[in-house]
Design a protein around this motif. Structure first.
Motif, PDB file in Angstrom:
ATOM      1  N   ALA A   1       0.824  -1.112   0.156  1.00  0.00           N
ATOM      2  CA  ALA A   1       0.123  -0.096  -0.039  1.00  0.00           C
ATOM      3  C   ALA A   1       0.873   1.294   0.043  1.00  0.00           C
ATOM      4  CB  ALA A   1      -0.855  -0.034   1.307  1.00  0.00           C
ATOM      5  N   VAL A   2       2.016   1.186   0.779  1.00  0.00           N
ATOM      6  CA  VAL A   2       2.796   2.450   0.675  1.00  0.00           C
ATOM      7  C   VAL A   2       3.517   2.651  -0.608  1.00  0.00           C
ATOM      8  CG1 VAL A   2       4.837   3.394   1.895  1.00  0.00           C
ATOM      9  CG2 VAL A   2       3.334   2.078   3.140  1.00  0.00           C
ATOM     10  N   ILE A   3       3.870   1.306  -1.447  1.00  0.00           N
ATOM     11  CA  ILE A   3       4.301   1.542  -2.748  1.00  0.00           C
ATOM     12  C   ILE A   3       3.547   2.164  -3.550  1.00  0.00           C
ATOM     13  CG2 ILE A   3       4.843   0.223  -4.740  1.00  0.00           C
ATOM     14  CD1 ILE A   3       6.355  -1.878  -2.820  1.00  0.00           C
ATOM     15  N   VAL A   4       2.050   1.967  -3.354  1.00  0.00           N
ATOM     16  CA  VAL A   4       1.162   2.525  -4.136  1.00  0.00           C
ATOM     17  C   VAL A   4       0.964   3.979  -3.994  1.00  0.00           C
ATOM     18  CG1 VAL A   4      -1.275   2.563  -4.739  1.00  0.00           C
ATOM     19  CG2 VAL A   4      -0.340   0.280  -4.504  1.00  0.00           C
ATOM     20  N   LEU A   5       1.055   4.263  -2.731  1.00  0.00           N
ATOM     21  CA  LEU A   5       0.976   5.832  -2.403  1.00  0.00           C
ATOM     22  C   LEU A   5       2.219   6.452  -2.766  1.00  0.00           C
ATOM     23  CD1 LEU A   5      -0.500   7.842  -0.388  1.00  0.00           C
ATOM     24  CD2 LEU A   5       0.931   7.235   1.387  1.00  0.00           C
ATOM     25  N   SER A   6       3.378   5.929  -2.669  1.00  0.00           N
ATOM     26  CA  SER A   6       4.552   6.542  -3.103  1.00  0.00           C
ATOM     27  C   SER A   6       4.378   6.711  -4.581  1.00  0.00           C
ATOM     28  CB  SER A   6       5.890   5.719  -2.889  1.00  0.00           C
ATOM     29  OG  SER A   6       5.720   5.402  -1.642  1.00  0.00           O
ATOM     30  N   ALA A   7       4.222   5.933  -5.277  1.00  0.00           N
ATOM     31  CA  ALA A   7       3.778   5.837  -6.972  1.00  0.00           C
ATOM     32  C   ALA A   7       3.075   6.860  -7.199  1.00  0.00           C
ATOM     33  CB  ALA A   7       3.260   4.473  -7.398  1.00  0.00           C
ATOM     34  N   ALA A   8       1.822   6.829  -6.402  1.00  0.00           N
ATOM     35  CA  ALA A   8       0.823   8.090  -6.866  1.00  0.00           C
ATOM     36  C   ALA A   8       1.332   9.296  -6.495  1.00  0.00           C
ATOM     37  CB  ALA A   8      -0.467   7.679  -6.049  1.00  0.00           C
ATOM     38  N   VAL A   9       1.967   9.598  -5.389  1.00  0.00           N
ATOM     39  CA  VAL A   9       2.310  10.962  -4.825  1.00  0.00           C
ATOM     40  C   VAL A   9       3.420  11.288  -5.879  1.00  0.00           C
ATOM     41  CG1 VAL A   9       3.837  12.220  -3.291  1.00  0.00           C
ATOM     42  CG2 VAL A   9       1.799  10.695  -2.627  1.00  0.00           C
ATOM     43  N   ALA A  10       4.287  10.334  -6.169  1.00  0.00           N
ATOM     44  CA  ALA A  10       5.464  10.543  -7.335  1.00  0.00           C
ATOM     45  C   ALA A  10       4.862  11.005  -8.461  1.00  0.00           C
ATOM     46  CB  ALA A  10       6.458   9.474  -7.439  1.00  0.00           C
ATOM     47  N   SER A  11       3.969  10.437  -9.124  1.00  0.00           N
ATOM     48  CA  SER A  11       3.384  10.675 -10.328  1.00  0.00           C
ATOM     49  C   SER A  11       2.787  12.152 -10.196  1.00  0.00           C
ATOM     50  CB  SER A  11       2.246   9.804 -10.941  1.00  0.00           C
ATOM     51  OG  SER A  11       2.155   8.488 -10.178  1.00  0.00           O
ATOM     52  N   ILE A  12       2.031  12.422  -9.182  1.00  0.00           N
ATOM     53  CA  ILE A  12       1.362  13.797  -9.087  1.00  0.00           C
ATOM     54  C   ILE A  12       2.460  15.079  -9.084  1.00  0.00           C
ATOM     55  CG2 ILE A  12       0.044  15.190  -7.541  1.00  0.00           C
ATOM     56  CD1 ILE A  12      -1.494  12.431  -6.726  1.00  0.00           C
ATOM     57  N   CYS A  13       3.274  14.729  -8.071  1.00  0.00           N
ATOM     58  CA  CYS A  13       4.474  15.682  -8.166  1.00  0.00           C
ATOM     59  C   CYS A  13       5.174  15.686  -9.524  1.00  0.00           C
ATOM     60  CB  CYS A  13       5.638  15.158  -7.083  1.00  0.00           C
ATOM     61  SG  CYS A  13       5.158  15.228  -5.590  1.00  0.00           S
ATOM     62  N   SER A  14       5.457  14.794 -10.296  1.00  0.00           N
ATOM     63  CA  SER A  14       6.075  14.988 -11.645  1.00  0.00           C
ATOM     64  C   SER A  14       5.298  15.412 -12.527  1.00  0.00           C
ATOM     65  CB  SER A  14       6.418  13.488 -12.002  1.00  0.00           C
ATOM     66  OG  SER A  14       6.820  12.665 -10.998  1.00  0.00           O
ATOM     67  N   PHE A  15       3.821  15.199 -12.322  1.00  0.00           N
ATOM     68  CA  PHE A  15       2.937  15.767 -13.351  1.00  0.00           C
ATOM     69  C   PHE A  15       2.945  17.338 -13.240  1.00  0.00           C
ATOM     70  CE2 PHE A  15      -1.101  16.674 -15.338  1.00  0.00           C
ATOM     71  CZ  PHE A  15      -1.110  15.605 -16.422  1.00  0.00           C
ATOM     72  N   SER A  16       3.153  17.715 -11.961  1.00  0.00           N
ATOM     73  CA  SER A  16       3.090  19.077 -11.845  1.00  0.00           C
ATOM     74  C   SER A  16       4.261  19.886 -12.684  1.00  0.00           C
ATOM     75  CB  SER A  16       3.046  19.718 -10.421  1.00  0.00           C
ATOM     76  OG  SER A  16       4.057  19.014  -9.796  1.00  0.00           O
ATOM     77  N   TYR A  17       5.284  18.952 -12.856  1.00  0.00           N
ATOM     78  CA  TYR A  17       6.322  19.313 -13.743  1.00  0.00           C
ATOM     79  C   TYR A  17       6.272  19.075 -15.000  1.00  0.00           C
ATOM     80  CZ  TYR A  17       8.446  20.434  -8.933  1.00  0.00           C
ATOM     81  OH  TYR A  17       8.489  20.862  -7.972  1.00  0.00           O
ATOM     82  N   GLY A  18       4.984  18.570 -15.304  1.00  0.00           N
ATOM     83  CA  GLY A  18       4.766  18.124 -16.886  1.00  0.00           C
ATOM     84  C   GLY A  18       5.455  16.828 -17.416  1.00  0.00           C
ATOM     85  N   LEU A  19       5.950  15.851 -16.428  1.00  0.00           N
ATOM     86  CA  LEU A  19       6.704  14.905 -16.908  1.00  0.00           C
ATOM     87  C   LEU A  19       5.857  13.716 -17.575  1.00  0.00           C
ATOM     88  CD1 LEU A  19       9.596  14.490 -14.418  1.00  0.00           C
ATOM     89  CD2 LEU A  19       9.759  14.743 -16.880  1.00  0.00           C
ATOM     90  N   PRO A  20       5.121  13.036 -16.864  1.00  0.00           N
ATOM     91  CA  PRO A  20       4.695  11.662 -17.678  1.00  0.00           C
ATOM     92  C   PRO A  20       3.247  12.135 -18.106  1.00  0.00           C
ATOM     93  CG  PRO A  20       4.316  11.240 -15.422  1.00  0.00           C
ATOM     94  CD  PRO A  20       4.776  12.697 -15.317  1.00  0.00           C
ATOM     95  N   ALA A  21       2.863  11.375 -19.445  1.00  0.00           N
ATOM     96  CA  ALA A  21       1.568  11.627 -19.869  1.00  0.00           C
ATOM     97  C   ALA A  21       0.752  10.607 -18.966  1.00  0.00           C
ATOM     98  CB  ALA A  21       1.637  10.701 -21.338  1.00  0.00           C
ATOM     99  N   GLY A  22      -0.654  11.280 -19.165  1.00  0.00           N
ATOM    100  CA  GLY A  22      -1.638  10.520 -18.144  1.00  0.00           C
ATOM    101  C   GLY A  22      -1.594   9.096 -18.442  1.00  0.00           C
TER     102      GLY A  22
END
Length: 1535
Positions: A1210-1231
């Motif tokens: 569950a922590v891995i899922v949380l980290s992955a989600a938080v990481a994607s949200i942070c990265s997304f705000s810098y415009g990194l990965p596609a949806g």
């Protein structure tokens, strides 16, 4: 930007109270802070001062633990409170971001509330564990204050028209509700327990189990959080690292889980169904199981439904996160921003946290559901075992003897059927949870993808019957495999039992080939099994491909789904795959459970022993002994009577009728008895057994002597007539001698798996003097001295194998030792030789028993003892022929008396023969001595090795031991893989890697495709899917085939090594140990390691590929990965060690339990005669509880691991989600890629615990490979020799001339020589006798002729060739030997005479004629092809010996060696043998090793040995002429 509580917006008057104090929103929020601060202010000092000093003590003593009323409700409410506070905090933070300046009052109270709620639960827990309820007052005040302040806030919101559409209103309302409920819980505690405001508070003790420090299984007693996370297991699992977990450490079971408690529950439910109108109708076992254990199953199903529903939160949150990576809106009151209720769920960060919480909850519920079913399953198994056991103790003897109920069936009931039912219970919730899960999944898919979802779903449903078909095929193949392996084991056992003969005849390769042939069949069915397995597991990725295909279908139709929908659908399919994959398994188990219940039902309805027998006396006896044996029985305070099992079990006994004549102990009048069928076995029995006298029952074989004893004991069915037992008048007598119990020694000796001493005392108090006297009377002392630990040596099935005579004497000793009035001895002399019989008669029966004035009934064939009898009963054909004293019979029935006289004379002759022979007992002791003498030497060597190893390992520090225990046995794994062949290993590794790369590629392609919505991606996608399917099949097969090739080579090498090992190896290695390698260990290598390996590699690669994908998409994730990896490493390290220990405990406690059942079934008559049912029941309950404790701890440890790995996931899922949200705000990965990352993160949670579980299993299973490997290092005999087989003349040895030059022989370089410097010469065709006392080296010389022992000096030359230079195969195939123990193999007569199939039929018939067997074999169906059963059991011992003679004659060799070949033959047959040897072997050299000196009196040359040295060598008559020669001394002493 400055922080201020109410914010410092220039326009706002944040601190103005013009509209009234309470109308200032900031003030209301400040007011809400007060209760939280108050609680922290009060509780912190108490927590730190009060428990700081005590905390260590609380951990150790769980005898003060209590649960106050409403315990679980309070925990659930507090957790809900924490969750709502988190929501409030999140809402505050999000709202604050909208404001111009920071408003602390939006989130500060929420934060403090969170801390206060946490503190409240810690505080409460400490109060509870130390049982100090007065301090609860602080909490009560807190709930009241919090409730009031929150209500004010809610009231103000309503006044300002803030309604349910605003999130903050909903949250506040929820908080008011929760505080109100908590206040109610607190009031309830005060009301029930009457403290704080009451004068006399109620005193409450913790549960009974916790006051008993032996109970270590704390799951039912710890608080809710510890229950959910198995926190209480930590000390055990982490401590396992330092020292292994032992039985002491896991303690006893809590009362509610003990077998007795559950047995009473199940029995009540079972018996309640019996109706008076229809007493014969069998109660339904299903219904009783439901009544006794239905509630926990319903609870578990509830947990399961909750978990399944929460499971769907994952896919929905993913679609939400991908969709809402950016949104905003506005709404203001009180000068602060109010968020709408739906808006929070559109914030990606909030969704990430929700996803995390949903996962944690889902996993907690799932593990709780598993735990409850497993605990119930274990309870059910305990109850069933107790039920079966009680039934066994009441089974009618005829059932057992008529073969209606075999031991095998009973063992199956215990070992297989109860476990099937237990497993069914484990999987039970799946039966109703899975359909719901599937339906829900399909509905959600439809909601996401419309109609195309139904296509995918329908394909999935269509695959279910295919799954079921494959599952049934799997079951059939498994059955075939089992048959073949049983067959192979039977052959292997025969080889090992007859190994000496096989080596002496050089036949080992023929037999080895036959085993290899069966093994080939077994491997073929294993291959089929592997094929089906891989097919069934391949349906799973097929789904994965299907889901992708119908996603394509959707694309071709319209514009296609967004990436959020696509990945939500993908995650949903991952959820759906599991129930479909498991459904076939569950159905298969349900079918098995139905069969098991049917078998159980039949067993519980089978005949019981008659209730009309004498066993129904009054109640007094069993309770006394019960107390005597086990102190007081646990008595439940509320229902004192129920818990004494014996009260509950024993039928009430009716009062005895006073017997007519006072001096009769037992009287039978007009008795007709039967063994089940309506024909009476015993008819018209009228006898009396005089009290305190010796009664003998005689008659020929099969006339019903033993049946008469059993009829008196009430074991037979009475057709008519009565058995009266005399009752004692005075109470004192009853106390001094146990009236109802009869000491009974059966004809077929029955031993317990226990020490010699326990077998003899049999539960009676130990008295040294009495014990000594009994041992002396049965002359057991010499035998006990030979045993490695004296009378503390374990004997019985699992202990040391004693010979028949030794076993029989122990059984007689048991009967003598018991302090009972009546002793029944059923033919105690049958397995004893004459000296021992006399000793037993004089010392044991006449002296020991008669001095005690005990009533003795003795069944015997030895008529010479009739003179000692006070009363004789002569039987014939199931009825009594005569009854009276010997005088009466002499006067009234002269004929019978004369008949006895002639028989006695014949027995005297036998007696002479017996004395001439080395007595049977000496022989038995000799074999025992040989076994231990050799085993000790081996143990000595082993001990030395172990000491060396230990010295290397002991470096004085703790870490070495812990390291050793947590290391994975890489060496053994590598050996296993390398025995599978390097090509297979390479294939497996490469195909696995390829498959997982393709899987990732498919998903990645989908991600890019959904992000860019381009049609050109389709063909590549289809190709990738095709590759995926094929690779899945190939990888699964490579693993299975790698496993099979490893199994093939390991078994092949093992068999060859063992069959070619020197004979010494078999002397020192117990047969059971070798057989274990071929049965249990081979089975593990064949069937358990490959699937574990497959599962391990699959789950590991899945986890790694998932982590790889996430790291590629959002590199920030790697930062979180480091601490997670460390945590994971420690979890698996601790778990593997503990799991291994617990698994060992489970295995080692299971064996005694199964043995106890089979042992009881075998010794039923004895147990019932002795009246020891209560003691055996108690023992069974103890053994069941011990095994259940180990199993419970093992499953709790598995839950411990799974909860932890699930939370990590569950922590891995949380980290992955938080990481994607942070990265997304810098415009990194596609949806699309974010969706891909999260979908992968979700799969990790499922597979993490499998990595660890499989690792632990593999480690345990690799022990089998290690054991097999340890045998692969045994030295083989040197089969080559220095001469080539072609150099040896075809007809060697043609003359049979033997020269022995300076020969020295020893069994092992470690041991002393057994022959020293022997020189002799034997002429061709000479008849030579070899004699000497026991242990003088006679047999060693015979082995030396065949080069079976270590000839380290000197040599034997036969016809000019030194035998040490010959290849063993050649040497042994040219000589013949007849051994002391006749060995026959199962097969045909022809196979036994000539396994090599080289001789013609005429030659075989000729051999049989010489051996006087021709007529008998002709009469058999099939003649030469007649069947010989295992060990030749269908022929008498004498006939078997003659077959061995025929075998020696078939091989026309010019040298024949006879090793004590006449020891097991009667006079007549022996004369035949001597004649044959003289005529048929007239021109050959015959070497006879003689026990019976008389058989070699006229030999042409006699070699006399004494302790390894040849002392005399001359012809027989010459040696006899010398008065002082050792030979004449031997002849004189034996005559």
């Amino acid at each position: 930007m400055a922080l201020s509580f109410c914010g410092n917006d220039a326009t706002e008057k944040a601190y103005s109270v013009e509209g009234g104090v309470l109308n200032n929103g900031c003030f209301v929020d400040a007011l809400n802070l007060v209760p939280h601060v108050f609680l922290l202010f009060i509780t912190f000092p108490i927590l730190f001062i009060g428990w700081g000093s005590q905390s260590s003590k609380v951990q150790i003593h769980h005898n003060t633990w209590l649960h106050f009323p409403g315990h679980n409700l309070r925990w659930i409410l507090t957790f809900s409170l924490l969750f709502v506070h988190v929501c409030e905090f999140a809402e505050g933070i999000v709202s604050n971001e909208v404001m111009k300046t920071n408003h602390l009052h939006l989130f500060m109270p929420a934060f403090m509330g969170f801390i206060a709620a946490t503190t409240s639960v810690v505080y409460y827990h400490n109060i509870e564990t130390s049982n100090f309820p007065k301090l609860l007052l602080a909490l009560f005040i807190y709930w009241v204050l919090a409730f009031i302040t929150k209500s004010i806030k809610l009231w103000k919101f309503a006044a300002f028209k803030v309604g349910p559409k605003h999130l903050r209103f909903c949250i506040t309302a929820l908080l008011v509700l929760l505080y109100g409920l908590l206040m109610a819980v607190e009031i309830n505690v005060i009301r029930v327990r009457k403290y704080v405001f009451f004068a006399n508070p109620q005193k409450v003790k913790p549960p009974e189990d916790l006051q008993d420090l032996g109970v270590r299984f704390l799951q039912p007693f710890v608080n809710l959080l510890s229950k959910a996370t198995y926190w209480w297991m930590n000390p055990l699992i982490i401590g396992a690292h330092k020292r292994p977990i032992e039985l002491k450490k896991i303690g006893k079971l809590p009362i509610a889980m003990r077998a007795l408690t559950n047995y009473l529950r199940l029995k009540d439910a079972y018996e309640d169904q019996r109706v008076t109108e229809d007493p014969d109708r069998a109660p339904s076992i299903w219904r009783s199981m439901y009544r006794a254990f239905g509630r926990p199953i319903l609870l578990s199903s509830t947990f399961r439904y909750l978990a399944d529903l929460l499971g769907f939160a994952g896919p929905l949150c993913i679609s939400g996160i991908v969709q809402h990576l950016n949104n905003t809106s506005d709404d203001f009151y009180f000068g602060v921003y109010f968020m709408s209720s739906t808006e929070l769920l559109q914030n990606a960060s909030v969704l990430a946290v929700l996803l995390f919480l949903a996962l944690v909850l889902q996993r907690t519920f799932l593990q709780a559901s598993y735990y409850v079913t497993i605990e119930t399953g274990i309870n059910l198994r305990g109850a069933l075992l107790a039920m079966i056991y009680n039934k066994i103790l009441r089974l009618s003897t005829s059932n057992m003897s008529m073969g209606e109920m075999t031991l095998g069936q009973i063992n199956n009931l215990v070992a297989i059927e109860t476990n099937q039912l237990m497993w069914f219970l484990f999987l039970c919730p799946n039966l109703w949870a899975m359909p719901v899960q599937i339906v829900m999944g399909v509905i959600l898919l439809y909601y996401l993808l419309g109609y195309s979802a139904l296509i995918g779903a329908s394909v999935i449903v269509l695959l279910a019957p295919v799954q079921y078909l494959i599952a049934t095929k799997l079951a059939d193949t498994q059955k075939n495999t089992l048959d073949h392996s049983t067959d192979r084991l039977k052959k292997t056992t025969e080889i090992l039992k007859g190994i000496k003969l096989l080596k002496l005849y050089a036949w080992e390769n023929i037999f080895c080939d036959s085993v290899e042939e069966t093994r080939g069949k077994e491997l073929t069915s294993l291959k089929t099994f592997a094929l089906y397995t891989s097919m069934s597991s391949k349906i799973e990725p097929l789904h994965q491909v299907l889901q992708d295909t119908f996603v394509t279908h959707h694309f071709i139709n319209e514009s296609g789904p967004s990436s959020s929908e696509a990945f939500a659908a993908l995650a949903l399919f991952h959820i759906l795959v599991t129930p479909l994959f498991l459904l076939s398994t569950v159905v298969r188990f349900a079918v098995k459970a139905l069969v098991s219940v049917q078998k159980l039902g039949e067993f519980l309805q089978s005949d019981e022993i008659g209730d009309d027998s004498w066993r129904n006396g009054d109640m007094s006896y069993p309770l006394d002994t019960c107390k005597k044996h086990f102190g007081a029985v646990t008595i439940n305070r509320k229902q004192p009577m129920r818990y004494q099992m014996d009260n509950y079990e024993h039928p009430t006994r009716r009062q005895m009728r006073p017997a007519e004549t006072e001096d009769v102990a037992v009287k039978v009048s007009n008795g007709f008895f039967t063994w089940g069928s309506n024909l009476s076995t015993l008819s018209d029995i009228n006898i009396r057994i005089p009290t305190g006298q010796l009664t003998m029952i005689v008659g020929q074989v099969g006339c019903g002597k033993s049946s008469l004893l059993l009829a008196m004991l009430g074991e037979m069915q009475t057709i008519s007539g009565k058995v009266y037992w005399k009752t004692e008048e005075s109470d004192e007598d009853i106390r001094s001698k146990n009236r109802y119990s009869v000491a009974y020694a059966t004809q077929k000796s029955w031993l317990l798996n226990a020490t010699v001493e326990e077998n003899i005392t049999f539960g009676s108090p130990f008295s040294k003097q009495r014990y000594k006297a009994v041992i002396e009377a049965c002359s057991l002392q010499p035998d006990i001295d030979l045993l490695p630990f004296g009378d503390q040596t374990e004997i019985g099935e699992r202990g040391i194998n004693l010979s028949g005579g030794q076993r029989q004497r122990i059984c007689v000793a048991r009967a003598l030792y018991q302090n009972t009035n009546i002793v029944f001895l059923d033919d105690p002399f049958s397995a004893l030789d004459i000296h021992l019989s006399d000793h037993l008669m004089q010392e044991g029966i006449l002296k020991f028993l008669q001095d005690d004035k005990r009533t003795v009934v003795l069944v015997t064939h030895k008529l010479q003892y009739l003179i000692h009898a006070d009363w004789i009963i002569a039987m014939k054909d199931g009825s009594v022929l005569r009854e009276g004293t010997l005088k009466d019979i002499q006067t009234h029935d002269v004929e019978l008396y004369d008949h006895w006289k002639t028989l006695m004379n014949r027995q005297d002759h036998e007696l002479e023969k017996d004395t001439e022979l080395d007595s049977q007992t000496t022989l038995e002791r000799k074999t025992l001595r040989r076994a231990f003498y050799s085993r000790d030497a081996k143990n000595q060597i082993d001990d030395e090795d172990e000491e060396e190893e230990e010295e290397e390992e002991d470096d004085d520090n703790f870490s070495t031991t812990t390291n050793r225990r947590s290391k994975i046995p890489w060496k053994v794994c590598w050996r296993y893989l390398s025995s599978g062949g390097f090509f297979m290993v390479f294939l497996m590794v490469s195909s696995k890697l390829l498959k997982h790369s393709v899987m990732v590629a498919i998903d990645y392609w989908l991600a890019i495709w959904t992000s860019s919505k381009n049609k050109y991606y389709l063909p590549v996608f289809v190709i990738l899917c095709g590759a995926g399917i094929t690779l899945c099949l190939i990888t699964s097969l490579t693993v299975e085939f790698l496993g099979l090739s490893a199994a093939t080579s390991l078994h092949h090498n093992l068999l060859n090594k063992i069959i070619h090992a020197p004979i010494r190896f078999f002397d020192i290695t117990p047969l059971g140990q070798i057989l274990n390698r071929f049965s249990a260990d081979t089975n593990i290598i064949d069937q358990h390691i490959p699937p574990t390996l497959e599962s391990l590699t699959r789950s590991t690669l899945l986890c790694l590929s998932a982590i790889g994908v996430i790291s590629c998409i959002t590199p920030i994730f790697l930062v979180a990965l480091v601490p997670l990896a460390v945590a994971f490493y420690f979890i698996q390290k601790y778990f593997r060690v503990a799991s291994k220990d617990l698994q060992d405990l489970d295995d080692s406690t299971q064996l005694p339990l199964l043995c106890h059942f089979s042992e009881t079934a075998e010794g039923l008559t004895t147990i019932r005669a002795f009246r020891h049912e209560a003691r055996f029941k108690q023992r069974m309950l103890e053994l069941t509880d011990t095994n259940n404790t180990a199993y419970l701890f093992l499953s709790a440890a598995n839950r411990w691991l799974e909860v932890r790995t699930d939370y990590l996931g569950a922590v891995i899922v949380l980290s992955a989600a938080v990481a994607s949200i942070c990265s997304f705000s810098y415009g990194l990965p596609a949806g699309g890629l974010v969706g891909l990352g999260l979908t992968y993160a979700l799969t990790v949670t499922n597979y993490l615990n499998w990595v660890v579980r499989n690792l632990a299993d593999l480690e345990v299973q690799m022990a089998a490979v290690k054991k097999v490997n340890s045998f692969l290092s045994t030295e083989s005999e040197n089969y080559e020799g220095s001469m080539d087989a072609s150099q040896v003349p075809e007809d060697w040895p043609q003359h049979g001339e033997i020269k022995i030059q300076d020969l020295c022989v020893r069994y092992d370089p470690m041991l002393k020589p057994v022959l020293k410097h022997v020189n002799a010469y034997i002429d061709p065709g000479q008849k030579v006798g070899i004699c000497g006392r026991t242990g003088s080296g006679k047999s060693s010389l015979s082995l030396a002729f065949f080069n079976m022992v270590d000839m380290f000096e000197g040599r034997i030359i036969i016809d000019g060739i030194d035998i040490c230079k010959l290849p063993l195969q050649t040497l042994r195939s040219r000589l013949s030997i007849i051994l002391q123990d006749p060995v026959l193999f199962s097969g045909s007569v022809r196979f036994n005479l000539d396994p090599e199939r080289t001789c013609t039929d005429d030659r075989l018939w000729e051999a049989l004629e010489i051996a006087q067997l021709k007529n008998m074999v002709k009469a058999l169906p099939g003649g030469l092809d007649a069947v010989v059963t295992e060990g030749g059991e269908n022929f008498s011992v004498g006939q078997r010996q003659l077959f061995c003679l025929a075998r020696a004659f078939v091989r026309k060799s010019s040298i024949l060696i006879m090793d004590e070949a006449t020891a097991s033959i009667d006079m007549a047959t022996e004369n035949i043998l001597q004649k044959v040897v003289m005529t048929a072997f007239a021109d050959r050299t015959v070497v006879t090793i003689a026990h019976l000196v008389s058989s070699i009196l006229d030999a042409e040359q006699v070699l006399v040995f004494s302790s390894g040295i040849l002392v005399e060598c001359d012809s027989g008559p010459n040696l006899l002429a010398q008065e002082d020669s050792l030979f004449s001394v031997l002849v004189r002493t034996h005559k």
